[in-house]
Scaffold this motif. Structure first.
Motif, mmCIF file in Angstrom:
data_model
loop_
_atom_site.group_PDB
_atom_site.id
_atom_site.type_symbol
_atom_site.label_atom_id
_atom_site.label_comp_id
_atom_site.label_asym_id
_atom_site.label_seq_id
_atom_site.Cartn_x
_atom_site.Cartn_y
_atom_site.Cartn_z
ATOM 1 N N ILE A 1 18.028 -58.993 -1.796
ATOM 2 C CA ILE A 1 18.850 -57.817 -2.094
ATOM 3 C C ILE A 1 20.307 -58.252 -2.028
ATOM 4 O O ILE A 1 20.746 -58.823 -1.031
ATOM 5 N N LYS A 2 21.035 -57.984 -3.110
ATOM 6 C CA LYS A 2 22.433 -58.399 -3.178
ATOM 7 C C LYS A 2 23.342 -57.188 -3.200
ATOM 8 O O LYS A 2 22.968 -56.116 -3.660
ATOM 9 N N ASN A 3 24.536 -57.380 -2.711
ATOM 10 C CA ASN A 3 25.568 -56.362 -2.749
ATOM 11 C C ASN A 3 25.955 -56.177 -4.224
ATOM 12 O O ASN A 3 26.370 -57.122 -4.874
ATOM 13 N N PRO A 4 25.800 -54.967 -4.765
ATOM 14 C CA PRO A 4 26.102 -54.776 -6.183
ATOM 15 C C PRO A 4 27.583 -55.013 -6.485
ATOM 16 O O PRO A 4 28.448 -54.850 -5.622
ATOM 17 N N LEU A 5 27.836 -55.428 -7.716
ATOM 18 C CA LEU A 5 29.208 -55.652 -8.157
ATOM 19 C C LEU A 5 29.717 -54.428 -8.895
ATOM 20 O O LEU A 5 28.955 -53.707 -9.529
ATOM 21 N N VAL A 6 31.020 -54.218 -8.820
ATOM 22 C CA VAL A 6 31.658 -53.111 -9.510
ATOM 23 C C VAL A 6 32.762 -53.691 -10.378
ATOM 24 O O VAL A 6 33.581 -54.492 -9.913
ATOM 25 N N GLU B 1 27.756 -54.311 4.064
ATOM 26 C CA GLU B 1 26.742 -55.001 3.269
ATOM 27 C C GLU B 1 25.425 -55.170 4.013
ATOM 28 O O GLU B 1 24.349 -54.948 3.449
ATOM 29 N N ALA B 2 25.474 -55.523 5.288
ATOM 30 C CA ALA B 2 24.248 -55.709 6.076
ATOM 31 C C ALA B 2 23.484 -54.393 6.194
ATOM 32 O O ALA B 2 22.257 -54.365 6.116
ATOM 33 N N MET B 3 24.226 -53.303 6.364
ATOM 34 C CA MET B 3 23.588 -51.986 6.458
ATOM 35 C C MET B 3 22.929 -51.616 5.125
ATOM 36 O O MET B 3 21.822 -51.103 5.098
ATOM 37 N N SER C 1 15.886 -52.675 2.066
ATOM 38 C CA SER C 1 14.628 -53.299 2.494
ATOM 39 C C SER C 1 13.647 -52.259 3.011
ATOM 40 O O SER C 1 12.481 -52.244 2.628
ATOM 41 N N VAL C 2 14.130 -51.385 3.904
ATOM 42 C CA VAL C 2 13.267 -50.344 4.466
ATOM 43 C C VAL C 2 12.769 -49.428 3.354
ATOM 44 O O VAL C 2 11.586 -49.098 3.279
#
Length: 136
Positions: free
Chosen positions: A4-9, A32-34, A40-41
Motif C-alpha cells: 500500500i503506497k501513499n497516493p500522489l496528488v 502515512e503509517a496510519m 490494510s485492515v
C-alpha cells in the motif's frame, strides 16, 4: 496483497502562459503509517470499516480509500487523554497507528503514553501454542 503506497496528488497551475505542475504525496509522513494501517485492515476484513465483500481487489482499495477520506478527520482528532471515544471503537491495529502518529507529533500525554505501551505490549505477547500431549 500488494504494498500500500501513499497516493500522489498532482497540482497544475496556469498563469501568464506558464504551466507549473507539482506532484506530492497526499498524506504527510506522520499520517502515512496510519493510512497504510487503515487500508490494510479495510482490505483484509470485508466488513471491518466498510463492506467490501462483493468487490475485487481494485474496487476494495477504491472503496477503502474513499472511506478513509470520510473517516480521516475523526482519526486525526486528538483527545484529552489520547484516543477519543470514536477512535477507541476502531480495530486495535488502527488505534496503535493513531497513537504512533500522536507520539511522532508530540501530542501524546503521559497517560496516553501508558495506554500506548499497553497496546504495544498486547502485540508483543507470544501466541499460546498447544503443547504436545505426553503419553501417560
Amino acid at each position: 496483497m500488494k504494498e500500500i503506497k501513499n497516493p500522489l496528488v498532482a497540482n497544475i497551475e496556469r498563469s501568464s502562459g506558464d504551466i507549473e505542475i507539482s506532484i506530492a504525496k497526499k498524506y504527510s509522513e506522520t499520517e502515512e503509517a496510519m493510512y497504510k494501517s487503515y487500508m490494510s485492515v479495510c482490505a483484509m476484513d470485508d466488513k471491518a470499516l466498510t463492506d467490501t465483500s462483493d468487490m475485487d481487489e481494485k474496487q476494495t482499495m477504491s472503496a477503502c480509500a474513499g472511506q478513509y477520506g470520510k473517516m480521516r478527520a475523526m482519526m486525526n482528532e486528538v483527545g484529552e487523554g489520547g484516543l477519543t471515544d470514536k477512535q477507541k471503537k476502531l480495530p486495535p491495529a488502527l488505534q496503535k497507528a493513531i497513537l504512533e502518529k500522536m507520539k511522532k507529533e508530540g501530542k501524546l500525554s503521559e497517560e496516553s503514553e501508558a495506554a500506548y505501551s499497553k497496546l504495544l505490549s498486547r502485540d508483543d505477547i507470544p501466541k499460546k501454542k498447544d503443547s504436545p500431549k505426553k503419553d501417560a
